[in-house]
Enzyme design. Sequence first.
Site, short mmCIF file in Angstrom:
data_model
loop_
_atom_site.label_atom_id
_atom_site.label_comp_id
_atom_site.label_asym_id
_atom_site.label_seq_id
_atom_site.Cartn_x
_atom_site.Cartn_y
_atom_site.Cartn_z
N SER A 13 0.85 -1.19 0.00
CA SER A 13 0.00 0.00 0.00
C SER A 13 0.89 1.24 0.00
O SER A 13 1.65 1.46 0.95
CB SER A 13 -0.89 0.02 1.24
OG SER A 13 -1.40 1.33 1.42
N HIS A 38 -1.01 -1.19 -4.47
CA HIS A 38 -2.29 -0.88 -3.81
C HIS A 38 -2.36 0.62 -3.58
O HIS A 38 -1.50 1.21 -2.92
CB HIS A 38 -2.41 -1.65 -2.50
CG HIS A 38 -3.76 -1.51 -1.86
ND1 HIS A 38 -4.87 -2.22 -2.29
CD2 HIS A 38 -4.20 -0.72 -0.86
CE1 HIS A 38 -5.91 -1.88 -1.56
NE2 HIS A 38 -5.54 -0.96 -0.69
N ASP A 40 -4.47 3.70 -2.23
CA ASP A 40 -5.54 4.05 -1.29
C ASP A 40 -6.05 5.46 -1.53
O ASP A 40 -5.31 6.44 -1.37
CB ASP A 40 -5.03 3.94 0.15
CG ASP A 40 -4.98 2.50 0.63
OD1 ASP A 40 -5.94 1.76 0.40
OD2 ASP A 40 -3.96 2.12 1.24
N MET A 42 -8.57 8.28 -0.30
CA MET A 42 -9.38 8.69 0.86
C MET A 42 -9.85 10.12 0.67
O MET A 42 -9.07 10.98 0.24
CB MET A 42 -8.53 8.59 2.13
CG MET A 42 -7.97 7.20 2.38
SD MET A 42 -7.08 7.14 3.94
CE MET A 42 -6.44 5.48 3.91
N HIS A 72 -8.25 1.45 -4.44
CA HIS A 72 -9.22 1.19 -3.36
C HIS A 72 -9.87 2.53 -3.02
O HIS A 72 -9.26 3.40 -2.41
CB HIS A 72 -8.44 0.59 -2.17
CG HIS A 72 -9.24 0.49 -0.91
ND1 HIS A 72 -8.66 0.25 0.32
CD2 HIS A 72 -10.57 0.59 -0.67
CE1 HIS A 72 -9.59 0.21 1.25
NE2 HIS A 72 -10.77 0.43 0.69
N MET A 74 -11.98 4.77 -1.03
CA MET A 74 -12.64 5.02 0.25
C MET A 74 -13.28 6.39 0.12
O MET A 74 -12.84 7.38 0.72
CB MET A 74 -11.60 4.97 1.38
CG MET A 74 -11.14 3.56 1.70
SD MET A 74 -9.63 3.50 2.69
CE MET A 74 -8.41 3.48 1.38
N MET A 143 -11.34 -5.57 4.84
CA MET A 143 -10.54 -4.69 5.69
C MET A 143 -10.37 -5.38 7.05
O MET A 143 -11.35 -5.77 7.68
CB MET A 143 -11.23 -3.34 5.91
CG MET A 143 -11.39 -2.48 4.66
SD MET A 143 -9.84 -2.11 3.82
CE MET A 143 -8.92 -1.23 5.10
N ASP A 181 -6.56 -6.42 3.88
CA ASP A 181 -5.91 -5.11 3.98
C ASP A 181 -5.99 -4.60 5.41
O ASP A 181 -7.09 -4.32 5.91
CB ASP A 181 -6.63 -4.13 3.03
CG ASP A 181 -5.99 -2.75 3.02
OD1 ASP A 181 -4.98 -2.54 3.69
OD2 ASP A 181 -6.55 -1.88 2.31
O1 LIG Z 1 -6.54 0.94 3.44
C1 LIG Z 1 -5.75 1.16 4.31
C2 LIG Z 1 -6.18 1.95 5.49
O2 LIG Z 1 -7.48 2.36 5.28
C3 LIG Z 1 -4.32 0.68 4.20
O3 LIG Z 1 -4.15 0.06 2.94
C4 LIG Z 1 -3.96 -0.30 5.23
O4 LIG Z 1 -4.23 0.10 6.51
C5 LIG Z 1 -2.53 -0.78 5.03
O5 LIG Z 1 -1.68 -0.28 5.96
P1 LIG Z 1 -0.95 -1.20 7.03
O6 LIG Z 1 -0.40 -2.39 6.30
O7 LIG Z 1 0.09 -0.29 7.59
O8 LIG Z 1 -1.99 -1.62 8.04
#
Ligand SMILES: O=C(CO)[C@H](O)[C@H](O)COP(=O)(O)O
Length: 232
Positions: A13, A38, A40, A42, A72, A74, A143, A181
């Site tokens: 990520s 990946h 993200d 947001m 992804h 969000m 998640m 994730d």
């Molecule tokens: O979508 C996410 C948070 O919303 C991140 O992808 C996820 O938390 C990955 O981070 P880590 O591996 O440090 O937990």
Amino acid sequence: MSDSTTDFQIAPSILSADFARLGAEVDDVLASGADIVHFDVMDNHYVPNLTIGPMVCEALRKHGVTAPIDAHLMVKPVDRLIGDFIDAGASYITFHPEASEHIDRSLQLIRDGGCKAGLVFNPATPLSYLDYVMDKVDMVLLMSVNPGFGGQSFIPGTLDKLREARRRIDASGRPIRLEIDGGVKVDNIAEIARAGADTFVAGSAVFKARNEADPNRYDGVIADFRRALAEA
Ligand SMILES: O=C(CO)[C@H](O)[C@H](O)COP(=O)(O)O
């Protein structure tokens, strides 16, 4: 365990990457053996954080990234960003079903754009959102933390949910990837794989583990993940 889990994929990520040198970070992590990027997204509305959008995805493609990019979303609303991410070169586009007004339409928009479509489930979101749309889903993303931030701890109850998601996917007979994730580390990835995941997002575990000998490489941690997966 399903046959599909023999094809494990590691998806760093970029939330935990150094954004000031993002192109190089993505090059380095792919050269170190990662499979998927990946990405993200947001919006400071659906989740309490603000990150990156389609312009950055497009910039990574222009930079020369050819690996799959797993966007992804969000965000809420969902649909107005789907076209932008298709145009920006995303490979997978996943969204949270409770953030979409019309789940079937959002999935269809993604597939009509030539991308693979996925639904994302927060820790307390029921898998029943998969009912009636399984034929339009290419990825199920569970998640294992509440979305919004990297560096959180894996929520153990997600393991039972993974087993249930794996059962549903196998029953569908479709080649749907099961991605996990949040809080994925070298010391829990095998257990997560045994519960049914085949695609592993890891942010802080990867980007905080630069090779000692070469700070631009992540081979060590990716190899540790692969070793743990081989024993799963
Ligand atoms: O979508 C996410 C948070 O919303 C991140 O992808 C996820 O938390 C990955 O981070 P880590 O591996 O440090 O937990």
